[in-house]
Scaffold this active site. Structure first.
Site, PDB file in Angstrom:
ATOM      1  CG  ASP A  34      -1.683  -1.300   1.263  1.00 26.22           C
ATOM      2  OD1 ASP A  34      -2.615  -1.484   0.515  1.00 26.22           O
ATOM      3  OD2 ASP A  34      -1.322  -2.042   2.303  1.00 26.22           O
ATOM      4  CG  HIS A  48      -3.637  -5.135   3.274  1.00 29.39           C
ATOM      5  ND1 HIS A  48      -3.029  -4.242   2.337  1.00 29.39           N
ATOM      6  CD2 HIS A  48      -3.930  -6.049   2.706  1.00 29.39           C
ATOM      7  CE1 HIS A  48      -3.378  -5.189   1.063  1.00 29.39           C
ATOM      8  NE2 HIS A  48      -3.729  -6.380   1.266  1.00 29.39           N
TER       9      HIS A  48
HETATM   10  N1  LIG Z   1      -0.871  -8.014   2.571  1.00 25.76           N
HETATM   11  C1  LIG Z   1      -1.032  -7.653   1.003  1.00 25.76           C
HETATM   12  O1  LIG Z   1      -0.705  -6.633   0.614  1.00 25.76           O
HETATM   13  C2  LIG Z   1      -1.590  -8.483   0.065  1.00 25.76           C
HETATM   14  C3  LIG Z   1      -2.011  -9.681   0.546  1.00 25.76           C
HETATM   15  N2  LIG Z   1      -2.517 -10.517  -0.358  1.00 25.76           N
HETATM   16  C4  LIG Z   1      -3.105 -11.998   0.300  1.00 25.76           C
HETATM   17  O2  LIG Z   1      -2.162 -12.817  -0.078  1.00 25.76           O
HETATM   18  C5  LIG Z   1      -2.832 -14.209  -0.247  1.00 25.76           C
HETATM   19  C6  LIG Z   1      -2.219 -15.178  -1.111  1.00 25.76           C
HETATM   20  O3  LIG Z   1      -2.423 -14.610  -2.248  1.00 25.76           O
HETATM   21  P1  LIG Z   1      -2.353 -15.413  -3.552  1.00 25.76           P
HETATM   22  O4  LIG Z   1      -0.901 -15.723  -3.706  1.00 25.76           O
HETATM   23  O5  LIG Z   1      -2.810 -14.547  -4.575  1.00 25.76           O
HETATM   24  O6  LIG Z   1      -3.300 -16.685  -3.480  1.00 25.76           O
HETATM   25  P2  LIG Z   1      -3.223 -17.818  -4.151  1.00 25.76           P
HETATM   26  O7  LIG Z   1      -4.565 -18.507  -3.769  1.00 25.76           O
HETATM   27  O8  LIG Z   1      -2.521 -17.949  -5.620  1.00 25.76           O
HETATM   28  O9  LIG Z   1      -2.114 -18.749  -3.075  1.00 25.76           O
HETATM   29  C7  LIG Z   1      -2.470 -18.917  -1.813  1.00 25.76           C
HETATM   30  C8  LIG Z   1      -1.625 -20.317  -1.484  1.00 25.76           C
HETATM   31  O10 LIG Z   1      -1.805 -20.578  -0.255  1.00 25.76           O
HETATM   32  C9  LIG Z   1      -1.988 -22.082  -0.058  1.00 25.76           C
HETATM   33  N3  LIG Z   1      -2.652 -22.250   1.468  1.00 25.76           N
HETATM   34  C10 LIG Z   1      -3.815 -22.449   1.762  1.00 25.76           C
HETATM   35  N4  LIG Z   1      -3.727 -22.858   3.014  1.00 25.76           N
HETATM   36  C11 LIG Z   1      -2.588 -22.906   3.429  1.00 25.76           C
HETATM   37  C12 LIG Z   1      -1.951 -23.403   4.281  1.00 25.76           C
HETATM   38  N5  LIG Z   1      -2.777 -23.788   5.630  1.00 25.76           N
HETATM   39  N6  LIG Z   1      -0.670 -23.634   4.657  1.00 25.76           N
HETATM   40  C13 LIG Z   1       0.130 -23.283   3.636  1.00 25.76           C
HETATM   41  N7  LIG Z   1      -0.545 -22.776   2.402  1.00 25.76           N
HETATM   42  C14 LIG Z   1      -1.613 -22.702   2.023  1.00 25.76           C
HETATM   43  C15 LIG Z   1      -2.900 -22.587  -1.277  1.00 25.76           C
HETATM   44  O11 LIG Z   1      -3.014 -23.822  -1.388  1.00 25.76           O
HETATM   45  C16 LIG Z   1      -2.172 -21.671  -2.031  1.00 25.76           C
HETATM   46  O12 LIG Z   1      -1.295 -22.312  -3.017  1.00 25.76           O
HETATM   47  C17 LIG Z   1      -4.318 -13.942  -0.215  1.00 25.76           C
HETATM   48  O13 LIG Z   1      -4.768 -14.068   1.286  1.00 25.76           O
HETATM   49  C18 LIG Z   1      -4.323 -12.376  -0.365  1.00 25.76           C
HETATM   50  O14 LIG Z   1      -5.455 -12.090  -0.113  1.00 25.76           O
HETATM   51  C19 LIG Z   1      -2.440 -10.464  -1.837  1.00 25.76           C
HETATM   52  C20 LIG Z   1      -2.187  -9.438  -2.123  1.00 25.76           C
HETATM   53  C21 LIG Z   1      -1.628  -8.457  -1.166  1.00 25.76           C
HETATM   54  O1  LIG Z   2      -7.594  -8.563  -1.524  1.00 24.92           O
HETATM   55  C1  LIG Z   2      -6.681  -9.360  -2.232  1.00 24.92           C
HETATM   56  O2  LIG Z   2      -6.133 -10.506  -2.074  1.00 24.92           O
HETATM   57  C2  LIG Z   2      -5.465  -8.183  -2.612  1.00 24.92           C
HETATM   58  C3  LIG Z   2      -4.861  -7.261  -1.725  1.00 24.92           C
HETATM   59  O3  LIG Z   2      -4.999  -7.485  -0.713  1.00 24.92           O
HETATM   60  C4  LIG Z   2      -4.054  -6.336  -2.355  1.00 24.92           C
HETATM   61  O4  LIG Z   2      -3.994  -6.388  -3.371  1.00 24.92           O
HETATM   62  O5  LIG Z   2      -3.751  -5.603  -1.783  1.00 24.92           O
END
Ligand SMILES: NC(=O)C1=CN([C@@H]2O[C@H](COP(=O)(O)OP(=O)(O)OC[C@H]3O[C@@H](n4cnc5c(N)ncnc54)[C@H](O)[C@@H]3O)[C@@H](O)[C@H]2O)C=CC1
Ligand SMILES: O=C([O-])CC(=O)C(=O)O
Length: 330
Positions: free
Chosen positions: A160, A188
Site C-alpha cells: 500500500d 491492510h
Molecule cells: N498484504 C497484502 O498486501 C496482500 C495480501 N494478499 C493476500 O495474500 C494471500 C495469497 O495470495 P495469492 O498468492 O494471490 O493466493 P493464491 O490462492 O494464489 O495462493 C495461496 C496459496 O496458499 C496455499 N495455502 C492455503 N492454505 C494454506 C496453509 N494452511 N498452509 C500453507 N499454504 C496454504 C494455497 O494452496 C495456495 O497455493 C491472499 O490471502 C491474498 O488476499 C494479496 C495481495 C496483497
Molecule cells: O484482496 C486481495 O487479495 C488483494 C490485496 O490484498 C491487495 O492487492 O492489496
C-alpha cells in the site's frame, strides 16, 4: 569465507504470490546479493504437485544464492530453523462466505502455524504476514506464539505504501525514487489511511508540489485503498508481482535498515501511538536499524487524519474481537 545460508520460509508457495516471491528472494531482492539462502516452501497437500514443480524450476534457474530448496506440506518440517518466515498461505474468501467464516478458517491456520514456528523456528525469527486479513492473521500468530517477541511479528502494508508512492509520482510526472515518506496508517483493507501530509517529492512537501487537496483527500485515498481490488479485476488474479516485490522491500528494510531520513510503513504491534488502539497490528511509519523497527514519533496529526486513523483502528479492534471469538470457539 562466505556468509552462512539463511533459511527463509514461504508459506502458500505454490500460489500466485509465492511463485513470484520465490524467485525474487532467490535473486537477493530480500536479503541482499551477498546472502545465500535455503528456501523452505510450504503449501497444502492438494498443491503438492504444483509445489514440486516450483522446486524443479528453482533448480533449473541455477541460482547462485540458493543453497537448497525444501518443498513440503508438513508445517513442522517447513518451520525448522527458519530465520525469516513470510506467511502468504491462507484461506481466501469464496462466493457466499461471510467475513466470520473466512476469519475462522484463517484463525485455525494461523494458530497451528504459530505453534510450529514457536517450536521449530530459529531464535529471533522475523515473521511477515501477507495473507489476508493480514493484520489480524499476524495478531492471531502473536497470540499463539508467546515465545516469539511481539516486535518480530509484522504484517504487510508496504504494498500500500509503494502504491501511494507510485500514485504521487504518476500524478506529478516525476520518478518514484524522488517520492518518500508517505504513510499507510492502520489496516491492510479499504479503511487504511494513505497519508502524504509529511511526504516529499523532489525534496518539496507533497501537498505543496501537488496543490490539489481535493485529489489528495479524494481519488488518491480511494485509489490506494481500492488498488488490490482494481488489480484483481484487471488480471483476474491478485497483485502477485507487486505484493512479492513489496514483501522483499519490507524484510530488506527490516533486516538491513531504512535509508537515513526515510521511513516506510509496516504493520506492527501497536503501542497506542497517534491515537491508534493498543495491542492490534497497526500500520505505522517506521524506521529500521540493526534489525529492529521503531515507530517514527512526533509527526503532527490534524483533525482529518485523526478521524481516518480512528476509522481504521476501530475496524482492527472489531476484527480482533471476531478473531478472538473464533479462537474461543475452536
Ligand atoms: N498484504 C497484502 O498486501 C496482500 C495480501 N494478499 C493476500 O495474500 C494471500 C495469497 O495470495 P495469492 O498468492 O494471490 O493466493 P493464491 O490462492 O494464489 O495462493 C495461496 C496459496 O496458499 C496455499 N495455502 C492455503 N492454505 C494454506 C496453509 N494452511 N498452509 C500453507 N499454504 C496454504 C494455497 O494452496 C495456495 O497455493 C491472499 O490471502 C491474498 O488476499 C494479496 C495481495 C496483497
Ligand atoms: O484482496 C486481495 O487479495 C488483494 C490485496 O490484498 C491487495 O492487492 O492489496
Amino acid at each position: 569465507m562466505g556468509k552462512a545460508p539463511v533459511r527463509v520460509l514461504i508459506t502458500g508457495a505454490a500460489g500466485q504470490i509465492g511463485y513470484s516471491l520465490a524467485i525474487q528472494v532467490s535473486r537477493g531482492t530480500m536479503l541482499g546479493p551477498e546472502q545465500p539462502i535455503i528456501l523452505h516452501l510450504l503449501d497444502i497437500p492438494p498443491a503438492a504437485q504444483s509445489l514440486d514443480g516450483v522446486k524443479m524450476e528453482l533448480i533449473d534457474a541455477a541460482l547462485p544464492l540458493v543453497h537448497g530448496v525444501l518443498a513440503t506440506t508438513d508445517v513442522e518440517e517447513a518451520c525448522k530453523d527458519v530465520a525469516i518466515a513470510v506467511m502468504v498461505g491462507g484461506f481466501p474468501r469464496k462466493a457466499g462466505m461471510e467475513r466470520k467464516d473466512v476469519m475462522s478458517k484463517n484463525v485455525s491456520i494461523y494458530k497451528s502455524q504459530a505453534a510450529a514456528l514457536e517450536k521449530h523456528a530459529a531464535k529471533g525469527v522475523k515473521v511477515l504476514v501477507v495473507a489476508n486479513p493480514a493484520n489480524t492473521n499476524a495478531l492471531i500468530l502473536r497470540e499463539n506464539a508467546p515465545s516469539i517477541p511481539p516486535e518480530n511479528i509484522t504484517a504487510l502494508t508496504r504494498l500500500d505504501h509503494n502504491r501511494a508512492l507510485g500514485q504521487v509520482a504518476e500524478r506529478l510526472g516525476v520518478h518514484v525514487s524522488g517520492v518518500r515518506n508517505v504513510i499507510i496508517w492502520g489496516n491492510h483493507s479499504s479503511t487504511q489511511f494513505p497519508d502524504v501530509a509529511h511526504g516529499t517529492a523532489g525534496g518539496r512537501p507533497i501537498p505543496d508540489a501537488l496543490r490539489d487537496e481535493a485529489w489528495l483527500r479524494g481519488d488518491f485515498v480511494s485509489t490506494v485503498q481500492q488498488r488490490g481490488a482494481a488489480i484483481i479485476k484487471m488480471r483476474g488474479m491478485s497483485s502477485a508481482l507487486s505484493a512479492a516485490s513489496s514483501a522483499c522491500d519490507h524484510v530488506r528494510n527490516w533486516v538491513l535498515g531504512t535509508e537515513p531520513g526515510t521511513w516506510v510503513s509496516m504493520g506492527v504491534i501497536s503501542d497506542g501511538s497517534y491515537g491508534a488502539p493498543k495491542d492490534v497490528i497497526f500500520s505505522f511509519p517506521v524506521k529500521c536499524e540493526g534489525g529492529r523497527w521503531e515507530i517514527v514519533q512526533g509527526l503532527s496529526i490534524d483533525e482529518y487524519a485523526a478521524g481516518k486513523i480512528k476509522v481504521t483502528g476501530d475496524e482492527l479492534v472489531e476484527e480482533k474481537e471476531l478473531a478472538l471469538q473464533c479462537l474461543a470457539g475452536e
